[in-house]
Design a protein around this motif. Structure first.
Motif, short mmCIF file in Angstrom:
data_model
loop_
_atom_site.label_atom_id
_atom_site.label_comp_id
_atom_site.label_asym_id
_atom_site.label_seq_id
_atom_site.Cartn_x
_atom_site.Cartn_y
_atom_site.Cartn_z
N GLY A 101 0.74 -1.07 0.11
CA GLY A 101 0.01 0.08 -0.09
C GLY A 101 0.83 1.35 -0.14
O GLY A 101 0.49 2.07 -0.81
N THR A 102 1.78 1.13 0.67
CA THR A 102 2.70 2.26 0.81
C THR A 102 3.46 2.75 -0.48
O THR A 102 3.41 3.71 -1.04
N ILE A 103 3.96 1.46 -1.09
CA ILE A 103 4.42 1.57 -2.59
C ILE A 103 3.56 2.24 -3.49
O ILE A 103 3.86 3.16 -4.17
N THR A 104 2.39 1.60 -3.62
CA THR A 104 1.21 2.24 -4.40
C THR A 104 0.85 3.50 -4.30
O THR A 104 0.91 4.45 -5.16
N ARG A 105 0.82 4.30 -2.92
CA ARG A 105 0.57 5.53 -2.70
C ARG A 105 1.72 6.33 -3.13
O ARG A 105 1.40 7.44 -3.76
N ASN A 106 3.10 5.89 -3.06
CA ASN A 106 4.25 6.49 -3.23
C ASN A 106 4.24 6.71 -4.79
O ASN A 106 4.53 7.88 -5.47
N VAL A 107 3.76 5.78 -5.57
CA VAL A 107 3.87 5.68 -6.96
C VAL A 107 2.77 6.88 -7.47
O VAL A 107 3.00 7.63 -8.62
N VAL A 108 1.49 6.90 -6.92
CA VAL A 108 0.51 7.80 -7.14
C VAL A 108 0.89 9.39 -6.85
O VAL A 108 0.90 10.27 -7.56
N ARG A 109 1.83 9.35 -5.82
CA ARG A 109 2.21 10.43 -5.29
C ARG A 109 3.24 11.19 -6.31
O ARG A 109 3.32 12.19 -6.68
N GLN A 110 4.15 10.25 -6.59
CA GLN A 110 5.19 10.68 -7.60
C GLN A 110 4.51 11.13 -9.05
O GLN A 110 4.92 11.90 -9.86
N ALA A 111 3.51 10.27 -9.48
CA ALA A 111 2.75 10.82 -10.84
C ALA A 111 2.24 12.03 -10.69
O ALA A 111 2.17 12.84 -11.43
N GLN A 112 1.68 12.35 -9.36
CA GLN A 112 1.23 13.59 -9.26
C GLN A 112 1.98 14.85 -9.20
O GLN A 112 2.01 15.98 -9.77
N ARG A 113 3.24 14.69 -8.51
CA ARG A 113 4.29 15.64 -8.46
C ARG A 113 5.24 15.82 -9.65
O ARG A 113 5.49 17.13 -10.15
N HIS A 114 5.30 14.47 -10.34
CA HIS A 114 6.19 14.46 -11.50
C HIS A 114 5.56 14.07 -12.68
O HIS A 114 5.97 12.99 -13.08
N PRO A 115 4.40 14.52 -13.37
CA PRO A 115 3.88 13.82 -14.28
C PRO A 115 4.64 13.49 -15.68
O PRO A 115 4.48 12.39 -16.23
N LEU A 116 5.35 14.37 -15.96
CA LEU A 116 6.25 14.17 -17.09
C LEU A 116 7.16 12.99 -16.90
O LEU A 116 7.24 12.20 -18.02
N TYR A 117 7.96 13.00 -15.79
CA TYR A 117 9.06 11.92 -15.90
C TYR A 117 8.24 10.75 -15.81
O TYR A 117 8.45 9.65 -16.56
N VAL A 118 7.17 10.62 -14.98
CA VAL A 118 6.37 9.34 -15.01
C VAL A 118 5.61 9.05 -16.25
O VAL A 118 5.55 7.68 -16.55
N GLY A 119 5.05 9.73 -17.10
CA GLY A 119 4.53 9.57 -17.95
C GLY A 119 5.48 8.99 -19.26
O GLY A 119 5.17 8.14 -19.93
N LEU A 120 6.58 9.67 -19.13
CA LEU A 120 7.54 9.24 -20.13
C LEU A 120 8.14 8.12 -20.02
O LEU A 120 8.16 7.25 -20.73
N ASN A 121 8.52 7.63 -18.70
CA ASN A 121 8.86 6.38 -18.22
C ASN A 121 7.85 5.36 -18.57
O ASN A 121 8.11 4.29 -19.35
N VAL A 122 6.38 5.47 -18.27
CA VAL A 122 5.49 4.35 -18.70
C VAL A 122 5.05 4.38 -20.16
O VAL A 122 5.01 2.95 -20.61
N PHE A 123 5.13 5.39 -20.80
CA PHE A 123 4.69 5.40 -22.07
C PHE A 123 5.88 4.64 -22.77
O PHE A 123 5.53 3.72 -23.75
N GLY A 124 7.07 5.10 -22.66
CA GLY A 124 8.22 4.46 -23.35
C GLY A 124 8.35 2.88 -23.26
O GLY A 124 8.61 2.24 -24.01
N LEU A 125 8.44 2.63 -22.05
CA LEU A 125 8.30 1.21 -21.61
C LEU A 125 7.33 0.54 -22.19
O LEU A 125 7.54 -0.64 -22.59
N ALA A 126 6.00 0.95 -22.12
CA ALA A 126 4.74 0.30 -22.69
C ALA A 126 5.09 0.16 -24.32
O ALA A 126 4.87 -1.12 -24.83
N LEU A 127 5.64 1.03 -25.01
CA LEU A 127 5.93 0.86 -26.31
C LEU A 127 6.75 -0.34 -26.75
O LEU A 127 6.83 -1.13 -27.64
N GLY A 128 7.99 -0.10 -25.78
CA GLY A 128 9.04 -1.19 -26.01
C GLY A 128 8.49 -2.51 -25.78
O GLY A 128 8.68 -3.35 -26.60
N ILE A 129 7.71 -2.57 -24.67
CA ILE A 129 7.05 -3.86 -24.40
C ILE A 129 6.06 -4.35 -25.56
O ILE A 129 5.98 -5.49 -25.87
N GLY A 130 5.40 -3.44 -25.84
CA GLY A 130 4.33 -3.77 -26.76
C GLY A 130 4.94 -4.37 -28.26
O GLY A 130 4.57 -5.37 -28.93
#
Length: 818
Positions: A3-32
């Protein structure tokens, strides 16, 4: 903890949406992209693996080493050999002969083609075909027929059709068959998947076809099922002795006194048939193993790029959390707890990216299936197992290093510092190294894509030796009756828009070929060359428009140009034309040197009156076969199943195809007459390279996108780190343009280094790939310039916004912020 890890991930996405978005989208594209291309590779490697006892199944191939030609392996061989094989090799458990062809059924007044084969009844046992209706002995009936489920539904609308009668048109001959079974084939991809009809080989067919009675003929495949997989080596060792013993004899049935000098047999394993057939003639399903491995490597590199991107962004983002770590350590947090938390956050982000990647894979799989023409589908069990490994691998690799850095910060030093830590030189070098690696991979893939595209276009536009525009070619005329052939010729010539019709034995992608060995008595001794035979009529020159290199074309006014009736005058001299390859193989110094020379087929002399440029009717990967053309004007003697070719003008191609097919049906109403352009007939030879070009394009786009995303994220991080530096430079007199050039130089330096690494690697790989073609482009600098220039432009545009924003910042505000 979760639960703590999940809350921290959500908090980081809210505070630094650019980094988290680029991270997730780039990784998703590579995995796909990775999962999609992995499914394609899995499809190719599993080809034929669903056949029963596949490791004991082999195809009997023929190897021809004819005089004056290259040694070539053929997937087809004579059926005459099979009874002797069964006698001489008791370790053959079972066998089946397959003679493939197009069958037709009239549906709603229209002849509809179905791909099928004449087969031995043993095909059911040899390959383990599954039946949805009927019994395994379905082909024991002479008039039986086995349909695929798809064919049954196309004809009757249902698969429950056992006992019904279907009338099949086979080259104009109508035959009635009772449906004795319906099959859904074999599990997985295999060479039988295209079969829609199977008809037992009849005794009459065996008696009427040379394939069953002569060593020098072939029209199908022989498949053997051995008693033990280790029997292959034993049989292979004794096949040469088998040919010497069984194939020796006169040329009507045998191959002469020493057949082993020009002919051999070999066993091709069905387990690896897909890759084995890449260099086997008379087989159109083969693919290069290196190409499939290359496609798999592109997918793996796309995943590696995405993981490198995630590591890079995670490393850069980690310094933004330095104070958070310092405070947590001050409040009693241990390094172990922090390490687990940060790795856990990385795994959660990778899991989210993986789920998005699966959705992307769902979208890409139908695209890849369409590009390749293969029945590639999602295999969720396989995909989820691979995805779990990918999530663990990427999550740990992208989270471990940043976690070690973060958990190792000393609270006092971090809290006392006026600026956030940069991660040190090691972190900076890691980020630059990963950017260099990403763009090196992307540029290599782009160069490969461009070279494949240039080679494919070159082959399409290359001079084939004949005029392709305004040319339509029909199917073989299934009649040797001169009256029928004359009626067809006259009917096609009467079509409005047609200005010439010719018959020949060869055409682009010919269905059958006839070869004969000729001898030339040169000053240094006899030279023997096997020639591919063609026969042209009075309009051949007008229709195909071959280019003469020396001598002249046939002339109807010269009687000796016409092909004699060898049955009446077996030793008569005739005039012939050779292609350039044949003239070279006979040893003539130039095309002009061949004129007036005499070559012989046994006791039949032929005088060379012309040499023409090579006409390429087959694959661009193989050299042009030496060819001889004789002259048969005005159907002086009947052709043996000639191929009509039509030269037309002033009419759109689709309309002319329709008119010619109507004219054909007026003479042969029970035979489908489908006319095609030369490009359409040759398209099968280029299709594989076009498909690979599109797949490499997909990989190149994904690689560039992932690399650009990573560069954008790092440029944003660098811009935030260099605000103070830029403020000082501008205070000391630097202009915005100077600052912009400085920043762009720093951002693009890794891309330039990547270009220096990628170019030699791509040159070596593509030079090796081009060497497989008989005609190919030169590996010039343009592809490399375009790839490197494109990468620099994309990288420049990616960081341009951050650069302009930073260069135009007011020094006072920047220094005050610090």
């Amino acid at each position: 903890m979760l639960g703590t890890i999940t809350r921290n991930v959500v908090r980081q996405a809210q505070r630094h949406p650019l980094y988290v978005g680029l991270n997730v989208f780039g990784l998703a594209l590579g995995i796909g992209v990775f999962l999609t291309l992995l499914l394609l590779v899995r499809f190719e490697y599993s080809y034929n693996s669903g056949l029963a006892d596949v490791d004991r199944l082999f195809r009997l191939d023929a190897i021809a080493s004819n005089p004056g030609t290259e040694t070539r392996e053929y997937a087809s061989t004579t059926f005459y050999a099979l009874p002797f094989l069964r006698q001489d090799f008791p370790n053959i458990e079972n066998s089946v002969r397959i003679e493939e062809g197009s069958f037709q059924v009239r549906l709603n007044g229209t002849l509809v083609p179905f791909w099928g084969a004449f087969v031995d009844p043993s095909i059911m046992d040899v390959f383990g075909l599954r039946l949805t209706h009927g019994l395994p002995n379905a082909l024991d009936r002479p008039d039986g027929i086995v349909l695929s489920e798809n064919a049954a539904k196309r004809i009757f609308g249902t698969s429950d059709v056992v006992g019904r009668i279907v009338t099949v048109d086979i080259e104009g001959q109508m035959s009635r068959h009772s449906i004795t079974a319906v099959t859904d084939g074999v599990v997985g991809p295999n060479f039988l998947s295209n079969f829609e009809m199977m008809i037992p080989i009849s005794t009459e067919h065996e008696k009427s076809s040379n394939c069953y009675s002569r060593w020098g003929s072939d029209c199908g495949n022989i498949y053997l099922k051995l008693k033990n997989v280790h029997d292959q080596a034993s049989i292979q060792t004794h096949l040469r002795d088998f040919v010497m013993h069984r194939a020796a004899g006169d040329n009507d049935i045998g191959l002469g006194p020493h057949p082993e000098k020009t002919y051999a047999l070999t066993l091709a394993p069905l387990r690896n048939e897909r890759f084995y057939d890449a260099h086997v003639l008379a087989s159109y399903d083969g693919v290069e193993r290196s190409v499939i491995d290359g496609i798999g490597l592109v997918g793996l590199l796309a995943l590696a790029l995405a993981c490198a991107n995630a590591i890079n962004l995670a490393t850069a983002r980690s310094v933004l959390r330095a104070r958070e770590v310092a405070i947590r350590k001050t409040l009693g947090g241990t390094r172990k707890v922090l390490l687990v938390q940060f790795i856990g956050e990385s795994l959660v982000l990778t899991l989210v990216a993986g789920l998005v990647g699966i959705a992307l894979c769902e979208l890409l799989v139908p695209v890849i299936a369409s590009l390749t023409g293969e029945n590639i589908t999602m295999s969720y069990g396989f995909v989820f197992v691979v995805l779990l490994i990918v999530i663990l691998g990427c999550g740990l690799s992208s989270g471990l290093y940043p976690a070690l850095i973060l958990s190792g910060y000393r609270p006092a030093r971090v809290l006392a510092a006026a600026r956030m830590p940069s991660g040190g030189r090691m972190a900076a070098r890691l980020r630059d190294g990963l950017i260099i690696g990403q763009f090196a991979i992307a540029i290599t893939i782009i160069i490969g894509m461009l070279v494949i595209h240039q080679q494919t276009e070159f082959l399409k536009r290359a001079d084939q030796g004949f005029m392709r525009s305004g040319l339509l070619i029909g199917p073989e005329i299934p009649s040797e009756d001169v009256t029928t052939q004359q009626r067809m010729h006259d009917r096609l010539a009467s079509v409005p828009g047609v200005w010439a019709v010719t018959y020949g034995m060869l055409a682009p992608r010919p269905d059958s070929k006839n070869q004969t060995t000729f001898t030339y008595d040169s000053s240094s001794g006899p030279v023997r060359v096997q020639l591919l035979r063609d026969i042209g009529d009075a309009n051949y020159l007008r229709v195909y428009q071959p280019r003469m290199l020396a001598g002249r074309w046939f002339d109807v006014s010269r009687g000796q140009d016409s092909r004699p009736d060898y049955k009446k005058t077996p030793t008569a001299t005739t005039h012939i034309i050779l292609n350039q390859t044949a003239a070279t193989r006979f040893g003539f110094a130039s095309p002009a040197d061949a004129i007036s020379k005499v070559i012989k087929d046994g006791d039949q002399p032929s005088t060379i009156i012309g040499v023409m440029a090579n006409m390429r009717f087959e694959s661009p990967r193989q050299s042009v076969y030496p060819e001889i053309i004789t002259f048969n004007p005005y159907l002086a003697t009947p052709f043996s199943q000639p191929i009509p070719a039509v030269r037309f003008s002033g009419v759109p191609t689709p309309e002319m195809e329709r008119r010619l097919e109507l004219a054909w049906s007026s003479v042969l109403p029970d035979v489908a007459g489908h006319f095609q352009t030369a490009d359409a007939r040759l398209e099968k030879f280029y299709r594989g390279d076009e498909q690979r070009e599109r797949i490499f394009t997909l990989g190149a786009v994904a690689a560039v996108a992932i690399a650009a995303l990573g560069l954008y994220g790092l440029s944003a991080f660098a811009a935030a780190r260099r605000v103070h530096e830029v403020g000082i430079r501008k205070t000391l007199g630097a202009t915005s343009l100077q600052v912009m050039v400085l920043l762009l130089r720093d951002f693009l330096r890794p891309v330039m280094i990547a270009s220096l690494i990628a170019c030699p690697i791509a040159w070596i790989i593509m030079r090796d790939w081009l060497s497989a073609f008989d005609e190919r482009i030169s590996l010039g600098p343009m592809s490399f310039i375009i790839a490197v220039g494109g990468a620099l432009i994309i990288a420049g545009l990616t960081v341009l916004g951050q650069t302009i924003h930073l260069a135009r910042a007011e020094p006072a505000r920047a220094l005050r912020a610090e």
